[in-house]
Design a protein around this motif. Structure first.
Motif, short mmCIF file in Angstrom:
data_model
loop_
_atom_site.label_atom_id
_atom_site.label_comp_id
_atom_site.label_asym_id
_atom_site.label_seq_id
_atom_site.Cartn_x
_atom_site.Cartn_y
_atom_site.Cartn_z
N MET A 1 -11.06 64.32 -59.46
CA MET A 1 -9.85 65.13 -59.34
C MET A 1 -8.89 64.47 -58.35
N ALA A 2 -7.61 64.43 -58.71
CA ALA A 2 -6.61 63.82 -57.84
C ALA A 2 -5.31 64.58 -57.95
N ILE A 3 -4.45 64.42 -56.95
CA ILE A 3 -3.15 65.07 -56.97
C ILE A 3 -2.37 64.60 -58.20
N GLY A 4 -1.81 65.57 -58.90
CA GLY A 4 -1.09 65.27 -60.13
C GLY A 4 -1.88 65.52 -61.39
N ASP A 5 -3.22 65.61 -61.29
CA ASP A 5 -4.05 65.89 -62.47
C ASP A 5 -3.71 67.25 -63.05
N ILE A 6 -3.78 67.36 -64.37
CA ILE A 6 -3.60 68.63 -65.05
C ILE A 6 -4.98 69.16 -65.43
N LEU A 7 -5.29 70.38 -64.96
CA LEU A 7 -6.58 71.00 -65.21
C LEU A 7 -6.42 72.23 -66.09
N GLU A 8 -7.42 72.49 -66.92
CA GLU A 8 -7.47 73.75 -67.66
C GLU A 8 -8.47 74.64 -66.93
N LEU A 9 -8.02 75.80 -66.47
CA LEU A 9 -8.82 76.64 -65.58
C LEU A 9 -8.90 78.07 -66.09
N ARG A 10 -10.08 78.66 -65.92
CA ARG A 10 -10.25 80.09 -66.15
C ARG A 10 -10.34 80.75 -64.78
N VAL A 11 -9.39 81.60 -64.45
CA VAL A 11 -9.34 82.23 -63.13
C VAL A 11 -10.41 83.31 -63.04
N GLU A 12 -11.19 83.25 -61.97
CA GLU A 12 -12.33 84.15 -61.83
C GLU A 12 -12.00 85.40 -61.00
N ARG A 13 -11.29 85.19 -59.91
CA ARG A 13 -11.04 86.29 -58.98
C ARG A 13 -9.85 85.95 -58.11
N LEU A 14 -9.55 86.85 -57.16
CA LEU A 14 -8.47 86.63 -56.21
C LEU A 14 -9.06 86.33 -54.83
N ALA A 15 -8.48 85.36 -54.15
CA ALA A 15 -8.94 85.00 -52.81
C ALA A 15 -8.22 85.84 -51.76
N ALA A 16 -8.73 85.79 -50.54
CA ALA A 16 -8.18 86.60 -49.46
C ALA A 16 -6.69 86.33 -49.21
N GLY A 17 -6.23 85.12 -49.42
CA GLY A 17 -4.82 84.82 -49.22
C GLY A 17 -3.93 85.21 -50.37
N GLY A 18 -4.54 85.67 -51.49
CA GLY A 18 -3.77 86.12 -52.63
C GLY A 18 -3.81 85.21 -53.84
N SER A 19 -4.28 83.98 -53.67
CA SER A 19 -4.31 83.03 -54.79
C SER A 19 -5.44 83.37 -55.76
N GLY A 20 -5.26 82.94 -57.02
CA GLY A 20 -6.34 83.03 -57.97
C GLY A 20 -7.33 81.90 -57.72
N VAL A 21 -8.63 82.17 -57.96
CA VAL A 21 -9.68 81.18 -57.73
C VAL A 21 -10.33 80.81 -59.05
N ALA A 22 -10.38 79.52 -59.31
CA ALA A 22 -11.11 78.97 -60.46
C ALA A 22 -12.00 77.84 -59.93
N HIS A 377 -2.12 91.63 -48.27
CA HIS A 377 -2.39 92.11 -46.92
C HIS A 377 -3.24 93.38 -46.98
N ILE A 378 -4.25 93.44 -46.09
CA ILE A 378 -5.21 94.55 -46.08
C ILE A 378 -5.22 95.23 -44.72
N GLU A 379 -5.16 96.55 -44.72
CA GLU A 379 -5.39 97.37 -43.53
C GLU A 379 -6.71 98.11 -43.76
N ALA A 380 -7.44 98.34 -42.70
CA ALA A 380 -8.72 99.04 -42.83
C ALA A 380 -8.94 99.94 -41.63
N PHE A 381 -9.78 100.95 -41.83
CA PHE A 381 -10.16 101.86 -40.75
C PHE A 381 -11.67 102.02 -40.77
N ALA A 382 -12.29 101.63 -39.67
CA ALA A 382 -13.74 101.75 -39.53
C ALA A 382 -14.06 102.77 -38.46
#
Length: 389
Positions: A1-22, A377-382
């Protein structure tokens, strides 16, 4: 894998920063504006040993969780990251992120069932920081938000997540940056409109209590979610001994203490911002009220009568960095019947929860509050029970 490569991805979930993860070539690939179940083609823009980042070139199969964004600036504006996601998917992802933080960082094999408190998806935001548009013209708004990934300002005439009074002011171009200020705060609730450089102080009514606030300082940005949080806070506080003193640490303008004073006649308020504490003195009055204009570490080093007799209830609402080491240590040795922890960062909440549990506190409940729909962004109360003897 290198910068500029085109990948075909199936997104699995969302990461804490908001991005999709594959996954590709054995590593995680993070892609903005993706949705779980998407099949995408994406161009690699950053490549590291353990992960990569990519940008969407084409959506091959769109997820059923996708919706049409309401904001015409979405994707260009640096604010919202999730307007392309169905709202239920957003809250589900946030709940999963909170659970993951407690398991991975906090070391909790089992947590209490996490409740999730939703908010109106749009029109919820009462407090917003705007930026000055550098070259003012008569045909564009004088204010806006930073462009995504840039340091330039995007002029805006509307913001669908903003409270109605702010949207009206934007449309009428009432909001004018103060002289020699590049960014400024605006707060609106009902008919009230506060803005730096204009009317900066006012009275806001929350759950029937009138609180004096200053738009230049911190106050929760979602009044609806704040009221739900206050309901849970008061429910937890009612289980504590009202004969003992209570504490509101990082108290700001005294929002929590103003409600806690209905149960506890004696409360300690701790806040290093002297302007905020002065407002807290106006909002929370009584012979048993004590105010400390000091930091959390300073308070942790200071002995007090409250520590000797034990606190019936304490609430902490720290910044993103979480509790200081000194305060965590003091809470570990104090006799607090019930401790409520308001958090704006699941990672530091989980870290602090681990330390509190090691000191004998019991995690009784955990709630995910969606103060900021359309963002990750997440707020929580414990709520923690008193240390074991």
């Amino acid at each position: 894998m290198a910068i500029g490569d085109i990948l075909e991805l199936r997104v699995e979930r969302l990461a804490a920063g908001g991005s999709g993860v594959a996954r590709a070539d054995g590593k995680a690939v993070f892609t903005d504006f993706a949705a779980p179940q998407d099949l995408i083609r994406a161009r690699v823009v950053e490549e590291r040993e353990n992960f990569a980042r990519a940008e969407i070139v084409k959506i091959m199969e769109g997820s059923s969780l996708r919706v049409q964004p309401l904001c015409p600036y979405f994707g260009t504006c640096g604010g919202c990251a999730w307007q392309h996601l169905e709202y239920g998917a957003q809250t589900e992802a946030k709940t999963a992120m909170l659970a993951d933080a407690f398991q991975r960082i906090g070391g909790f094999a089992i947590t209490p069932p996490i409740r999730t408190i939703s908010s109106p998806p749009y029109g919820y935001r009462n407090r917003i920081q705007f930026h000055r548009v550098a070259k003012r013209r008569a045909d564009i708004s004088p204010v806006g938000f930073k462009r995504r990934g840039e340091d330039t300002v995007l002029p805006i005439d509307d913001c669908p997540i903003a409270a109605s009074r702010i949207r009206t002011a934007l449309a009428a171009r009432e909001l004018v940056p103060p002289v020699q200020v590049d960014r400024f705060n605006v707060y609106a609730h009902g008919d009230l409109l506060l803005a730096e450089g204009a009317t900066e102080r006012g009275i806001v009514e929350i759950r029937g209590k009138k609180l004096r606030i200053d738009v230049r300082g911190f106050f929760q940005s979602n009044a609806t979610a704040l009221e739900y949080l206050l309901d849970e806070l008061m429910s937890a506080a009612r289980s504590a001994d009202p004969e003992l003193r209570a504490a509101d640490l990082y108290c700001g303008v005294g929002t929590f203490a103003a409600f806690l004073s209905d149960i506890f006649p004696r409360i300690d308020l701790v806040e290093r911002d002297k302007t905020a504490l002065a407002l807290a003195c106006e909002n929370v009055r009584g012979h048993g009220i004590r105010h400390f204009a000091i930091s959390d570490d300073e308070w942790a080093r200071m002995g007090s009568k409250g520590e000797q007799e034990g606190y019936g209830f304490a609430v902490v609402d720290p910044p993103r960095a979480g509790l200081s080491t000194g305060l965590r240590n003091r809470l570990a040795r104090m006799k607090v019947g019930t401790l409520g922890y308001v958090s704006c960062d699941p990672a530091t909440l989980a870290r602090d929860a681990k330390e509190l549990a090691a000191a004998g506190y019991e995690l009784r409940s955990l709630t995910c509050y969606d103060f900021y729909p359309q963002t990750p962004h997440i707020e929580a109360f414990a709520v923690f029970g008193s240390p074991r003897p």
